[in-house]
Design a protein around this motif. Structure first.
Motif, PDB file in Angstrom:
ATOM      1  N   ARG A 131      -1.288   8.679   9.314  1.00 37.63           N
ATOM      2  CA  ARG A 131      -0.839   7.295   9.171  1.00 37.63           C
ATOM      3  C   ARG A 131      -0.994   6.542  10.491  1.00 37.63           C
ATOM      4  O   ARG A 131      -1.203   5.336  10.492  1.00 37.63           O
ATOM      5  N   HIS A 152      10.162   0.700  13.054  1.00 39.60           N
ATOM      6  CA  HIS A 152       9.712  -0.667  12.780  1.00 39.60           C
ATOM      7  C   HIS A 152       8.312  -0.898  13.360  1.00 39.60           C
ATOM      8  O   HIS A 152       7.425  -1.440  12.686  1.00 39.60           O
ATOM      9  N   GLN A 155       5.654   1.064  11.416  1.00 37.16           N
ATOM     10  CA  GLN A 155       5.363   0.440  10.124  1.00 37.16           C
ATOM     11  C   GLN A 155       4.455  -0.777  10.316  1.00 37.16           C
ATOM     12  O   GLN A 155       3.493  -0.967   9.580  1.00 37.16           O
ATOM     13  N   LYS A 156       4.743  -1.583  11.323  1.00 34.13           N
ATOM     14  CA  LYS A 156       3.938  -2.777  11.597  1.00 34.13           C
ATOM     15  C   LYS A 156       2.503  -2.391  11.966  1.00 34.13           C
ATOM     16  O   LYS A 156       1.548  -2.968  11.465  1.00 34.13           O
ATOM     17  N   GLU A 158       0.972   0.383  11.201  1.00 32.91           N
ATOM     18  CA  GLU A 158       0.356   0.987  10.019  1.00 32.91           C
ATOM     19  C   GLU A 158      -0.081  -0.085   9.012  1.00 32.91           C
ATOM     20  O   GLU A 158      -1.217  -0.061   8.526  1.00 32.91           O
ATOM     21  N   GLU A 159       0.812  -1.022   8.720  1.00 34.08           N
ATOM     22  CA  GLU A 159       0.515  -2.063   7.727  1.00 34.08           C
ATOM     23  C   GLU A 159      -0.601  -2.994   8.177  1.00 34.08           C
ATOM     24  O   GLU A 159      -1.457  -3.376   7.395  1.00 34.08           O
ATOM     25  N   GLU A 160      -0.573  -3.368   9.436  1.00 34.25           N
ATOM     26  CA  GLU A 160      -1.551  -4.335   9.947  1.00 34.25           C
ATOM     27  C   GLU A 160      -2.801  -3.666  10.513  1.00 34.25           C
ATOM     28  O   GLU A 160      -3.723  -4.342  10.937  1.00 34.25           O
ATOM     29  N   GLN A 161      -2.811  -2.334  10.525  1.00 31.06           N
ATOM     30  CA  GLN A 161      -3.940  -1.559  11.048  1.00 31.06           C
ATOM     31  C   GLN A 161      -4.358  -2.077  12.417  1.00 31.06           C
ATOM     32  O   GLN A 161      -5.514  -2.437  12.649  1.00 31.06           O
ATOM     33  N   THR A 167      -1.614  -2.713  19.676  1.00 30.49           N
ATOM     34  CA  THR A 167      -0.344  -1.974  19.695  1.00 30.49           C
ATOM     35  C   THR A 167       0.314  -2.115  21.056  1.00 30.49           C
ATOM     36  O   THR A 167       1.519  -2.395  21.147  1.00 30.49           O
TER      37      THR A 167
END
Length: 181
Positions: A131, A152, A155-156, A158-161, A167
């Motif tokens: 992930r 948090h 997740q951000k 991962e969701e926004e790749q 990052t």
């Protein structure tokens, strides 16, 4: 088989036993059974660099134990003398580098994986399940001491790749840097 243990083919061995078939085995004759087991299994599994780095971080303490045992054997002997008290492979170098070499990554990646696990053990699963790449998980693990904050951020990412640079920017924006504190 090594010292009475099945070190490769345990599923085939178990299947033969369950079917009442005597499995064909051979004794492992090498000097480093740990390296043999790891390298044999790396061929079978399609692990990415991040996953191999985590594996290297898990293996490093085992190589460190072997090194400590070799050092213990050598106490009182002249430097460079070999001891035959126990059957350990002769090795030179850091345990980290041995672990890295066996999983085909650099020692730096093993150190990064080890630091990430120490800072944020919950991030290990995200790396192992692909992930998050190790580099991003490491950046997040340095960002905050809060597990919720790391979750948090993960997740951000991962969701926004997000890329590693994105990052780092997100981490700096949200938490600043050590120099800012």
């Amino acid at each position: 088989i090594h010292n009475g243990l099945v070190i490769d083919g345990r599923n085939r061995y178990r299947a033969c036993k369950e079917l009442g078939i005597e499995p064909k085995t051979r004794e492992y004759k090498g000097a480093d059974p740990l390296s043999f087991v790891v390298s044999t299994n790396l061929i079978r599994r399609h692990l990415d660099q991040s996953q191999r780095s985590i594996l290297g971080a898990r293996l490093e303490p085992l190589y460190a134990e072997e090194a400590a045992e070799r050092m213990k054997q050598a106490e009182g002997q002249p430097q460079g003398a070999k001891s035959a008290k126990v059957n350990l492979p002769e090795q030179i170098g850091q345990a980290r580098d041995k672990a890295a070499a066996i999983v085909c990554v650099s020692g730096t990646y093993v150190s990064i994986a080890k630091a990430m696990i120490a800072n944020a053990p919950e991030m290990e699963e995200a790396v192992l399940t692909r992930r998050l790449p190790l580099a991003q998980a490491y950046e997040i693990s340095k960002a905050t001491q809060s597990e919720d904050g790391r979750a948090h951020l993960a997740q951000k990412v991962e969701e926004e790749q997000l890329t590693i640079d994105e990052t780092r920017h997100l981490v700096k924006e949200r938490y600043g840097t050590k120099e800012d504190k």
